[in-house]
Design an enzyme around this catalytic site. Structure first.
Site, mmCIF file in Angstrom:
data_model
loop_
_atom_site.group_PDB
_atom_site.id
_atom_site.type_symbol
_atom_site.label_atom_id
_atom_site.label_comp_id
_atom_site.label_asym_id
_atom_site.label_seq_id
_atom_site.Cartn_x
_atom_site.Cartn_y
_atom_site.Cartn_z
ATOM 1 N N GLU A 85 -5.757 2.388 -7.480
ATOM 2 C CA GLU A 85 -6.294 1.133 -7.012
ATOM 3 C C GLU A 85 -7.687 1.438 -6.206
ATOM 4 O O GLU A 85 -7.594 2.091 -5.054
ATOM 5 C CB GLU A 85 -5.414 0.360 -5.999
ATOM 6 C CG GLU A 85 -5.678 -0.865 -5.623
ATOM 7 C CD GLU A 85 -4.677 -1.766 -4.880
ATOM 8 O OE1 GLU A 85 -3.341 -1.473 -5.080
ATOM 9 O OE2 GLU A 85 -5.066 -2.683 -4.113
ATOM 10 N N LYS A 272 3.416 -3.710 1.089
ATOM 11 C CA LYS A 272 2.943 -3.132 -0.002
ATOM 12 C C LYS A 272 1.569 -2.491 0.233
ATOM 13 O O LYS A 272 1.307 -1.366 -0.298
ATOM 14 C CB LYS A 272 2.744 -4.502 -1.344
ATOM 15 C CG LYS A 272 2.110 -3.661 -2.589
ATOM 16 C CD LYS A 272 0.646 -3.646 -2.668
ATOM 17 C CE LYS A 272 0.157 -3.126 -3.917
ATOM 18 N NZ LYS A 272 -0.984 -2.732 -4.221
ATOM 19 N N ASP A 288 8.600 12.502 -4.025
ATOM 20 C CA ASP A 288 9.253 11.731 -4.787
ATOM 21 C C ASP A 288 8.992 10.236 -4.382
ATOM 22 O O ASP A 288 9.869 9.681 -3.444
ATOM 23 C CB ASP A 288 10.819 11.852 -4.976
ATOM 24 C CG ASP A 288 11.492 10.840 -5.893
ATOM 25 O OD1 ASP A 288 11.052 9.782 -6.052
ATOM 26 O OD2 ASP A 288 12.739 11.235 -6.320
ATOM 27 N N HIS A 385 -12.929 -6.156 -2.784
ATOM 28 C CA HIS A 385 -12.351 -5.951 -4.189
ATOM 29 C C HIS A 385 -13.240 -6.287 -4.925
ATOM 30 O O HIS A 385 -13.415 -5.587 -6.261
ATOM 31 C CB HIS A 385 -11.073 -6.764 -4.056
ATOM 32 C CG HIS A 385 -9.888 -6.180 -3.507
ATOM 33 N ND1 HIS A 385 -8.670 -6.516 -3.931
ATOM 34 C CD2 HIS A 385 -9.760 -4.925 -2.810
ATOM 35 C CE1 HIS A 385 -7.800 -5.814 -3.497
ATOM 36 N NE2 HIS A 385 -8.243 -4.937 -2.769
HETATM 37 C C1 MEV Z 1 -3.503 -4.910 -1.866
HETATM 38 O O1 MEV Z 1 -3.198 -3.491 -2.695
HETATM 39 C C2 MEV Z 1 -2.746 -4.890 -0.757
HETATM 40 C C3 MEV Z 1 -2.840 -5.844 0.268
HETATM 41 O O2 MEV Z 1 -2.592 -7.150 -0.578
HETATM 42 C C4 MEV Z 1 -2.126 -5.938 1.495
HETATM 43 C C5 MEV Z 1 -1.914 -6.958 2.415
HETATM 44 O O3 MEV Z 1 -1.854 -8.248 1.830
HETATM 45 O O4 MEV Z 1 -1.737 -6.829 3.561
HETATM 46 C C6 MEV Z 1 -4.293 -6.447 0.694
#
Ligand code: MEV
Length: 433
Positions: A85, A272, A288, A385
């Site tokens: 990413e 995430k 892992d 992004h």
């Molecule tokens: C994107 O890979 C991760 C985010 O969505 C994490 C977040 O929203 O805190 C930017």
């Protein structure tokens, strides 16, 4: 067309590819070319990769990037990160630099216990079973001795064996709940081998008609293998980096974390982002990531509601941001000595032991979360992004340096979408600009 096949695993690699190309790629020579393009020219290295798994036909590359300037417990580290990413490595590096100018990250390991279970059914008397298990413990330890003696030399081994009565939840269900210290190894093989020995002891010593061993397996839920990391600084020292003052930034940041603490939909995305950092280090160091992911998310819901892995507060003018997370990682065994890039990644990290790697991974998660929240509460996440997105599209269309510069200038004031970029690039190339 033979879309199913017997004896696939026995075919040589080239014949596996022939079968694939013929049946799923309309015989395209391009498909074969792509697969072979990713073979390593060094036959020995290729064989090493072929043998990591079964039925290998090629290699699947992921980028390995570096995030420098991580000041962790007063020492500078550069973090190797494997991730597909865009923006993640840049964000980690930016957060690392930011905190290196504000005292750096402080991290410590809280606990290192791992867990395994022998799940079995027993139809006899519970009290009898308890007594028998007590008596069998020395036999179990003895049976596992060939496996444990090396681990014991390194200071690890089996810590406890307990009988757990689960019959209220499932008829006749009991388990041996075993805790382990696996030192610098992740320990999956060690734990599973010990458990299988214990199961054998149960099977040879308990009446056959009363006992069925269902399975023996480690748990990837490791709430007693915990690491803590934090950053802190004066609230005033947080300003200057955006249109927000230090105080405004800190307050908005804490609010963003509080939202993830109470709101599961947000917590999942928040976490995430944490895992963007952790997984990238876990992958680079040959650990892992599925095990880590499973354990981390179970931990995030340990109190019955899925919540944030990170926390933040402002107290007496000090901003503090921290993470407490279970991470079962290894720096010996598994891929660590096999995969040349994993070896290199561990060298880059100054050859950490498992405890040090736990701290590094936790810091990577905290840094990543800091970077994500900082963008979200200031410019929004899309700015960075979309810049990356623009560059990706331009690279796909072989844009020259000059073209890239013009396009970046243009899209500073225009909305980036795939079609708008293509349209603009076409105009540029047609000399309409
Ligand atoms: C994107 O890979 C991760 C985010 O969505 C994490 C977040 O929203 O805190 C930017």
């Amino acid at each position: 067309m033979a879309k199913s096949i017997n004896g696939f695993s026995k075919l040589p690699k080239t014949e596996k590819i022939d079968w694939l190309v013929e049946n799923f790629c309309e015989g395209s020579p391009e498909a074969e070319k792509v697969l072979k393009q990713y073979w390593n020219a060094d036959a020995k290295l290729q064989q090493l990769h072929d043998e990591f798994i079964e039925n290998t036909i090629s290699n699947f590359y992921l980028p390995l990037g570096l995030a420098p300037n991580f000041l962790i417990n007063e020492e500078y580290l550069t973090l190797p990160m494997v991730i597909e990413e865009s923006s993640v490595v840049a964000a980690a590096s930016k957060a690392a630099k930011f905190w290196s100018e504000r005292g750096g990250f402080k991290a410590r390991v809280i606990s290192t216990e791992k867990i395994g279970q022998v799940h079995f059914k027993y139809s006899g008397d519970r009290i009898e079973l308890e007594k028998t298990i007590e008596q069998l413990k020395p036999k179990m330890l003895e049976a596992a001795k060939p496996i444990t003696q090396n681990m014991e030399k390194r200071g690890g081994g089996i810590l406890s064996i307990d009988l757990v009565d689960k019959t209220k939840e499932l008829k006749e269900y009991f388990q041996l709940f075993v805790t382990f210290d696996t030192r610098d190894s992740m320990g999956a093989n060690f734990i599973n081998s010990c458990l299988e020995k214990f199961a054998e002891v149960l099977e040879t010593n308990l009446p056959k008609e009363q006992l069925t061993v269902i399975m023996s397996i480690l748990s990837n839920y490791v709430p007693e293998c915990l690491v803590y990391a934090e950053v802190s600084c004066k609230v005033d020292d947080l300003g200057g980096d955006s249109h927000l003052s230090g105080e405004e930034f800190a307050e908005k940041f804490v609010q963003a974390v509080n939202i993830a603490e109470v709101e599961p939909y947000r917590a999942v995305t928040h976490n995430k982002g944490v895992m963007n950092g952790i997984d990238a280090v876990v992958l680079a160091t040959g650990n892992d990531f599925r095990a880590v992911e499973a354990g981390v998310h179970a931990f995030a819901s340990k109190d019955g509601r899925y919540t944030s892995l990170t926390h933040a507060e402002i107290k007496n003018g000090i901003f503090r941001f921290w993470i407490e997370i279970p991470l079962a990682l290894g720096t010996v065994g598994g891929l660590t000595s096999l995969h040349p890039l994993v070896k290199l990644a561990l060298d880059i990290l100054q050859r950490p032991n498992a405890l040090e790697l736990m701290k590094i991974a936790a810091v990577a998660g905290l840094a990543q979360n800091f970077a994500a929240l900082r963008s979200l509460i200031t410019t929004g996440i899309q700015q960075g992004h979309m810049k990356m997105h623009l560059m990706n599209i331009l690279n796909q269309h072989q844009a020259t340096k000059e073209e890239k510069k013009k396009m970046v200038d243009f899209f500073t004031h225009h909305t980036i979408t795939h079609s708008s970029v293509i349209e603009q690039l076409e105009k540029l190339r047609a000399n309409e600009l």
